[in-house]
Design an enzyme around this catalytic site. Structure first.
Site, PDB file in Angstrom:
ATOM      1  CB  SER A   1      22.933 -19.211 -18.364  1.00  0.00           C
ATOM      2  OG  SER A   1      24.020 -18.986 -19.234  1.00  0.00           O
TER       3      SER A   1
ATOM      4  CB  THR B   1      24.465 -13.353 -16.081  1.00  0.00           C
ATOM      5  OG1 THR B   1      23.329 -13.852 -15.407  1.00  0.00           O
ATOM      6  CG2 THR B   1      24.176 -11.973 -16.632  1.00  0.00           C
TER       7      THR B   1
ATOM      8  CB  THR C   1      20.677 -13.431 -17.120  1.00  0.00           C
ATOM      9  OG1 THR C   1      20.916 -14.711 -16.534  1.00  0.00           O
ATOM     10  CG2 THR C   1      19.619 -12.731 -16.287  1.00  0.00           C
TER      11      THR C   1
ATOM     12  NE  ARG D   1      16.298 -14.707  -8.688  1.00  0.00           N
ATOM     13  CZ  ARG D   1      17.428 -14.512  -9.339  1.00  0.00           C
ATOM     14  NH1 ARG D   1      17.451 -14.528 -10.649  1.00  0.00           N
ATOM     15  NH2 ARG D   1      18.553 -14.322  -8.691  1.00  0.00           N
ATOM     16  CB  VAL D   2      13.104  -9.902 -11.204  1.00  0.00           C
ATOM     17  CG1 VAL D   2      14.088  -8.924 -11.840  1.00  0.00           C
ATOM     18  CG2 VAL D   2      11.867 -10.068 -12.092  1.00  0.00           C
ATOM     19  N   GLY D   3      16.194 -11.243 -10.895  1.00  0.00           N
ATOM     20  CA  GLY D   3      17.497 -11.132 -10.237  1.00  0.00           C
ATOM     21  C   GLY D   3      18.119  -9.761 -10.414  1.00  0.00           C
ATOM     22  CG  ASP D   4      22.360  -9.685 -10.573  1.00  0.00           C
ATOM     23  OD1 ASP D   4      21.861 -10.821 -10.710  1.00  0.00           O
ATOM     24  OD2 ASP D   4      23.440  -9.349 -11.101  1.00  0.00           O
TER      25      ASP D   4
ATOM     26  CB  THR E   1      27.950 -13.100 -13.485  1.00  0.00           C
ATOM     27  OG1 THR E   1      27.307 -14.351 -13.736  1.00  0.00           O
ATOM     28  CG2 THR E   1      29.409 -13.347 -13.153  1.00  0.00           C
ATOM     29  N   GLY E   2      26.353 -14.155 -10.974  1.00  0.00           N
ATOM     30  CA  GLY E   2      26.288 -14.966  -9.762  1.00  0.00           C
ATOM     31  C   GLY E   2      24.929 -14.855  -9.098  1.00  0.00           C
TER      32      GLY E   2
ATOM     33  N   GLY F   1      22.161 -13.383  -7.783  1.00  0.00           N
ATOM     34  CA  GLY F   1      21.696 -12.011  -7.931  1.00  0.00           C
ATOM     35  C   GLY F   1      21.248 -11.344  -6.651  1.00  0.00           C
TER      36      GLY F   1
HETATM   37  N1  ASP Z   1      22.927 -12.987 -11.760  1.00  0.00           N
HETATM   38  C1  ASP Z   1      21.972 -13.872 -12.375  1.00  0.00           C
HETATM   39  C2  ASP Z   1      20.706 -13.879 -11.543  1.00  0.00           C
HETATM   40  O1  ASP Z   1      20.782 -13.867 -10.319  1.00  0.00           O
HETATM   41  C3  ASP Z   1      22.459 -15.269 -12.502  1.00  0.00           C
HETATM   42  C4  ASP Z   1      23.717 -15.425 -13.274  1.00  0.00           C
HETATM   43  O2  ASP Z   1      24.663 -14.658 -13.154  1.00  0.00           O
HETATM   44  O3  ASP Z   1      23.774 -16.362 -14.055  1.00  0.00           O
HETATM   45  O4  ASP Z   1      19.648 -13.950 -12.120  1.00  0.00           O
END
Ligand code: ASP
Length: 325
Positions: free
Chosen positions: A84, A186, A204, A214-217, A237-238, A240
């Site tokens: 991850s 993450t 991450t 796609r881009v997350g948080d 984490t989680g 995003g």
């Molecule tokens: N927060 C991350 C994302 O949404 C994923 C993760 O926490 O593993 O990209």
């Protein structure tokens, strides 16, 4: 919850505007927190244990919280067995490993990269963005070219086992992210050094089999990470998208600034998601530390854990959650 009540009362007074016409939210609020001056490292998930060891090795040797937060998560980025973060990260639906990371120091400086490919240490590139450019974030091809110009090596980040997992996924190609099964792993890290300064990092490969682009948080300052060296720091984490819609890490730190404890702040930020968004199938975990070294953690679902290291002790702790199994 006395301090929480006081915090709510203060918020109401501010809303009513009693005697504060013209007061700016950016003004420094008085805080009862006394800055700790003992090295401490805090990071998400079980891989936080080795990350903490490395961060504390650096900080205890006189290094800065920033160096600790960068080098600590680099251990995890370099581990091909972690699926991850960094090399070995699970790819997007088209088979590309794309990385997101950000870093913030005690002076409020910030750097980030997103949608970065073929560079193993996005956190180190993010630090270079922070220190060597007038910008906060570089994306995709621009981030890759910047990294190469800075001397980072290009390499294939898709390991055999991640490729196999992706090929297996392709058979059904179903994308239905639900709690804890899409590798919400993450690494987010907060460090405090011997001078009491706070810095943080977040890195991450994002959600497994995400849409290309796609881009997350995690690389978004305020969503995946926020540091305010006068009050505290938070990482997330989680899923995003939920932290992005609520600017969660900023919210946690802002709540600490308003008088909440680190634990209350994490709980309130989760509550914000619960109140506003469709949360039941998704996991989000927040982790925070204030300048006094008090820590807090909270998640939507059970299963989120984090590593905390101080005084030579490195512990894995289960976070409490809004839903209970
Ligand atoms: N927060 C991350 C994302 O949404 C994923 C993760 O926490 O593993 O990209």
């Amino acid at each position: 919850m006395t301090s929480r009540r006081k915090f709510l009362k203060n918020s109401l007074a501010v809303t009513a505007g009693v005697g504060i016409v013209g007061a700016s939210c950016a003004e420094k609020k008085p805080t009862a927190l006394v800055r700790a001056s003992k090295p401490k490292a805090l990071s998400t998930w079980v891989h936080g244990l080795p990350a903490n060891e490395e961060a504390m090795r650096i900080i205890s040797g006189g290094g800065s919280a920033l160096d600790g937060a960068e080098k600590g998560v680099m251990v995890i980025e370099a581990d091909p067995n972690g699926s991850s973060v960094g090399i070995g990260g699970l790819p997007d639906r088209d088979g590309n490993v794309t990385l997101d990371a950000c870093i913030m120091d005690h002076q409020g400086n910030a750097g980030a990269v997103c949608f970065l490919q073929n560079i193993k240490h996005p956190i180190a590139v993010a630090r270079k963005v922070m220190e060597d450019t007038p910008h906060v974030m570089l994306a995709g091809e621009g981030a890759r070219r910047f990294a190469l110009a800075q001397g980072f090596a290009e390499e294939n980040l898709l390991t055999e086992s991640s490729k196999k997992a992706w090929e297996e996924w392709l058979k059904s190609a179903e994308y239905n992210p639900i709690i804890n099964v899409e590798n919400h792993d993450t690494i987010g890290m907060i460090c405090q050094d011997a001078e009491g300064n706070l810095s943080g990092s977040c890195t991450t490969s994002g959600l497994a089999y995400k849409m290309h682009g796609r881009v997350g948080d995690s690389p978004i300052i305020g969503a995946g990470l926020f540091v305010d060296n006068d009050y505290g720091a938070a990482v997330a984490t989680g899923m995003g998208e939920l932290m992005m819609k609520t600017l969660g890490s900023f919210l946690v730190v802002e709540l600490i600034r308003q008088g909440a404890s680190a634990q209350e702040a994490c709980e309130d930020a989760i509550q914000r998601i619960v109140d506003k968004l469709d949360y039941k199938s998704f996991q989000v975990g927040y982790l925070a530390m204030d300048i006094a070294g008090n820590t807090g953690a909270f998640a939507i679902h059970p299963g989120f854990n984090y590593a905390e290291m101080a005084n030579g002790k490195n512990e894995l702790i289960d976070a409490k959650s809004y839903l209970n199994g």
